[in-house]
Design an enzyme around this catalytic site. Structure first.
Site, mmCIF file in Angstrom:
data_model
loop_
_atom_site.group_PDB
_atom_site.id
_atom_site.type_symbol
_atom_site.label_atom_id
_atom_site.label_comp_id
_atom_site.label_asym_id
_atom_site.label_seq_id
_atom_site.Cartn_x
_atom_site.Cartn_y
_atom_site.Cartn_z
ATOM 1 N N ASP A 97 40.095 54.363 39.861
ATOM 2 C CA ASP A 97 40.945 53.760 39.440
ATOM 3 C C ASP A 97 40.542 52.531 38.653
ATOM 4 O OD1 ASP A 97 43.478 52.248 39.273
ATOM 5 O OD2 ASP A 97 44.127 53.429 41.128
ATOM 6 N N ASP A 193 44.753 51.259 35.307
ATOM 7 C CA ASP A 193 45.657 50.203 36.026
ATOM 8 C C ASP A 193 46.619 49.710 34.880
ATOM 9 O OD1 ASP A 193 46.961 49.278 38.561
ATOM 10 O OD2 ASP A 193 46.295 47.580 37.960
ATOM 11 N N HIS A 317 51.405 55.285 45.454
ATOM 12 C CA HIS A 317 51.409 54.301 46.441
ATOM 13 C C HIS A 317 52.284 53.030 46.425
ATOM 14 C CE1 HIS A 317 48.984 53.140 43.116
ATOM 15 N NE2 HIS A 317 49.058 51.738 43.436
ATOM 16 N N ASP A 318 52.994 53.019 45.233
ATOM 17 C CA ASP A 318 53.768 51.983 44.745
ATOM 18 C C ASP A 318 55.510 52.198 45.117
ATOM 19 O OD1 ASP A 318 51.684 50.269 44.156
ATOM 20 O OD2 ASP A 318 51.788 51.040 41.881
HETATM 21 C C1 NOJ Z 1 49.700 48.904 39.466
HETATM 22 C C2 NOJ Z 1 49.250 49.261 40.686
HETATM 23 O O1 NOJ Z 1 49.500 50.708 41.102
HETATM 24 C C3 NOJ Z 1 49.913 48.362 42.000
HETATM 25 O O2 NOJ Z 1 49.493 48.938 43.327
HETATM 26 C C4 NOJ Z 1 49.190 47.139 41.718
HETATM 27 O O3 NOJ Z 1 49.643 46.197 42.530
HETATM 28 C C5 NOJ Z 1 49.370 46.665 40.206
HETATM 29 N N1 NOJ Z 1 49.214 47.526 39.259
HETATM 30 C C6 NOJ Z 1 48.484 45.559 39.777
HETATM 31 O O4 NOJ Z 1 47.116 45.929 39.848
#
Ligand code: NOJ
Length: 549
Positions: A97, A193, A317-318
């Protein structure tokens, strides 16, 4: 781009919650090594690991303080090299990542930048004498005041995640050099990202919303990605996927069309906003099923026609767990999880599955805000209270929407801490770990896990999954998503029933050419009678392959 890309499946690992070799509160890289046989058995081709670089962990590693070092909480460089080698031995590539829209404010570059306006690293970040009205995606202003220099720096995420200045060619070189370091180590790909946010409109104008118009798919983003391709990807077999925030189909075609030499594929999130009332994430909402089909269909057809390539996913994970969101986490958990799996894996693109999705892990039903760890959720909770909700109401929203829903420890077996560790984990386990776990799913040939394994194997077996076009037969139906995938030599028919009510469906005349033979490849119920009409059961799913006589 790798040759196998169109038949590949990627498995996403959130190392903090995957497996703790050292039996600690957080997972580690050796924990991933311990599970490689399982992942090879599942049949996945790549593992994308979310960030494990040195980080103060304000945003669980998306706040990198050193791109070249592994955070001791996750292990050592030797552990990482072992992971690379052991994964490669099993035919699995490791994807890193790459977080280069911002760094942690503890990164050496930012610390240098604080030393004064004429420091070389000052211009690695974005400074203004006056803030504009742009908002951070984690709440509040996107600008933080730095008293020493009397200027503000931009942070689209947390205040400790300072945005990098991609206008600066030296910053770009520093990023590319870091990426080459990892590529030279032998990683098989990169997940980038929020990469479509790296080019900000230099006018920094005030916005009538949160500022996103001025930095989403910004003015120089394609140029930067083409440069990254030349400097890092060219001559290497790397699978590259860009995380695209609030993007458009036209941009994603350009990001992923091979001739443009940018990325292999893109993630977008439009299909996961169908349960945001009026576009607002932090509000309870039912999901708009017809809207979901419309978005999926537009992207399937648009990317196919434009020569782009989709990354397919329900979970990461989000995001809250998909079985809780679009399926049924109660009585029909297993069948609905299988239905969702087939509906997604039948599409054109590269499927990503997120740890625990393959055993139908659900949202853990958080009760108290003290159980949560995620910075975005904690900020949102405070904002919900400030907006007038009481604690119970605010918690109801958090319970449905929080990113921590997907970050609870992976459930490996029915032991005290689910085989994740022998210590209390950093985030509490879901209560169902005693019966929703890998060990019991492995033992049951009818489990969601075995269903996923079959889907992964089918992708390698039938070319039409990669190449076929897409046509939706039920765009307006309130519970059915029926689509076909066609190539010259074969065809797929995917029937998905999003609901528990009995439902009948008859295939319209002419969809299947005269004389073609049908074979049921996969279902979540015993095979129905042969014919083009079905009495569908709750959350029914059917995947047929059709071939000419
Ligand atoms: C996307 C990532 O998936 C997330 O977990 C993160 O908080 C934000 N980008 C900022 O890096």
């Amino acid at each position: 781009m790798p040759e196998n890309m169109k038949q590949a499946v990627v498995y996403q690992i959130y190392p903090k919650s995957f497996s703790s070799h050292r039996q600690q509160a957080t997972g580690d890289l050796l924990g991933v090594v311990d599970r490689l046989d399982y992942l090879a058995w599942l049949g996945v081709d790549y593992l994308w690991l979310t960030p494990f670089y040195c980080s103060p962990q304000k945003d669980n590693g998306y706040d990198v303080s050193d791109y070249y070092r592994i955070d001791p909480a996750y292990g050592s460089m030797a552990d990482f090299e072992l992971l690379l080698a052991e994964a490669r031995r099993r035919g699995i590539g490791i994807m890193l990542d790459i977080v280069v829209n911002h760094t942690s404010t503890e990164h050496a570059w930012f610390r240098q930048a604080l030393k004064g306006r004429d420091n070389f690293y000052r211009d690695f970040y974005i400074w203004r004498d006056q803030p504009n009205n742009w908002q951070s995606k984690f709440g509040g202003s996107a600008w933080a005041f730095e008293p020493e220099s009397g200027q503000y720096y931009l942070h689209l995420f947390d205040q400790t995640q300072a945005d990098l200045n991609w206008e600066n060619p030296q910053l770009r070189q520093a990023v590319f050099e870091m990426m080459r370091f990892w590529a030279d180590k032998g990683v098989a790909g990169f997940r980038l990202d929020v990469i479509n946010l790296i080019s900000k409109d230099p006018a920094f104008s005030e916005d009538d919303s949160d500022g996103r118009h001025f930095y989403t798919d910004g003015p120089r983003v394609h140029e930067y990605l083409q440069q990254m391709h030349r400097e890092v990807f060219a001559g290497r077999e790397l699978l590259t996927v860009g995380e695209m925030s609030s993007t458009s189909l036209a941009h994603c075609i350009d990001y992923s069309r091979p001739e443009r030499r940018e990325l292999s594929m893109t993630f977008n999130f439009h299909h996961l906003k169908v349960d945001y009332p009026q576009g607002k994430k932090w509000q309870l909402g039912r999901f708009d099923f017809v809207g979901l089909k419309r978005i999926m269909s537009d992207w399937q057809q648009g990317m196919h026609a434009g020569g782009g390539w989709n990354a397919l996913f329900w979970c990461n994970h989000d995001q809250p767990r998909v079985v809780s969101r679009f399926g049924d986490e109660g009585q029909y958990r297993q069948v609905s999880a299988k239905m969702l799996a087939t509906a997604l894996h039948g599409l054109q693109g590269t499927p990503y599955l997120y740890q625990g999705e393959e055993i139908a892990m659900a949202n853990p039903a958080f009760q108290h805000i003290e159980e949560l760890r995620d910075v975005e959720s904690l900020n949102a909770y405070q904002q919900l209270l400030a907006s007038g909700l009481d604690r119970t109401q605010a918690m109801a929203v958090i319970r449905q929407k929080s990113r921590d829903n997907s970050r609870t420890p992976m459930q490996w077996d029915s032991s005290r801490f689910a085989g994740f560790s022998q210590t209390q984990p950093w985030l509490r386990l879901a209560d169902d770990a005693g019966y929703i776990n890998v060990a019991s799913a492995l033992a049951d040939p009818d489990s969601v896990l075995h269903h996923y394994r079959r889907l992964i194997a089918l992708r390698k077996q039938y070319r039409v999954l990669a190449d076929g076009d897409y046509h939706c037969l039920t765009p307006e139906h309130p519970s059915l998503w029926v689509y076909t995938r066609r190539s010259a030599a074969e065809m797929l028919l995917v029937i998905s029933h999003f609901g528990a009510e009995a439902q009948s469906y008859r295939l319209p005349e002419g969809v299947i050419p005269e004389g073609w033979q049908a074979e049921l490849l996969l279902s979540n119920y015993p095979a129905p009678a042969v014919g083009w009409q079905w009495q569908l059961r709750p959350w029914h799913s059917l995947l047929y392959r059709l071939t000419p006589p």
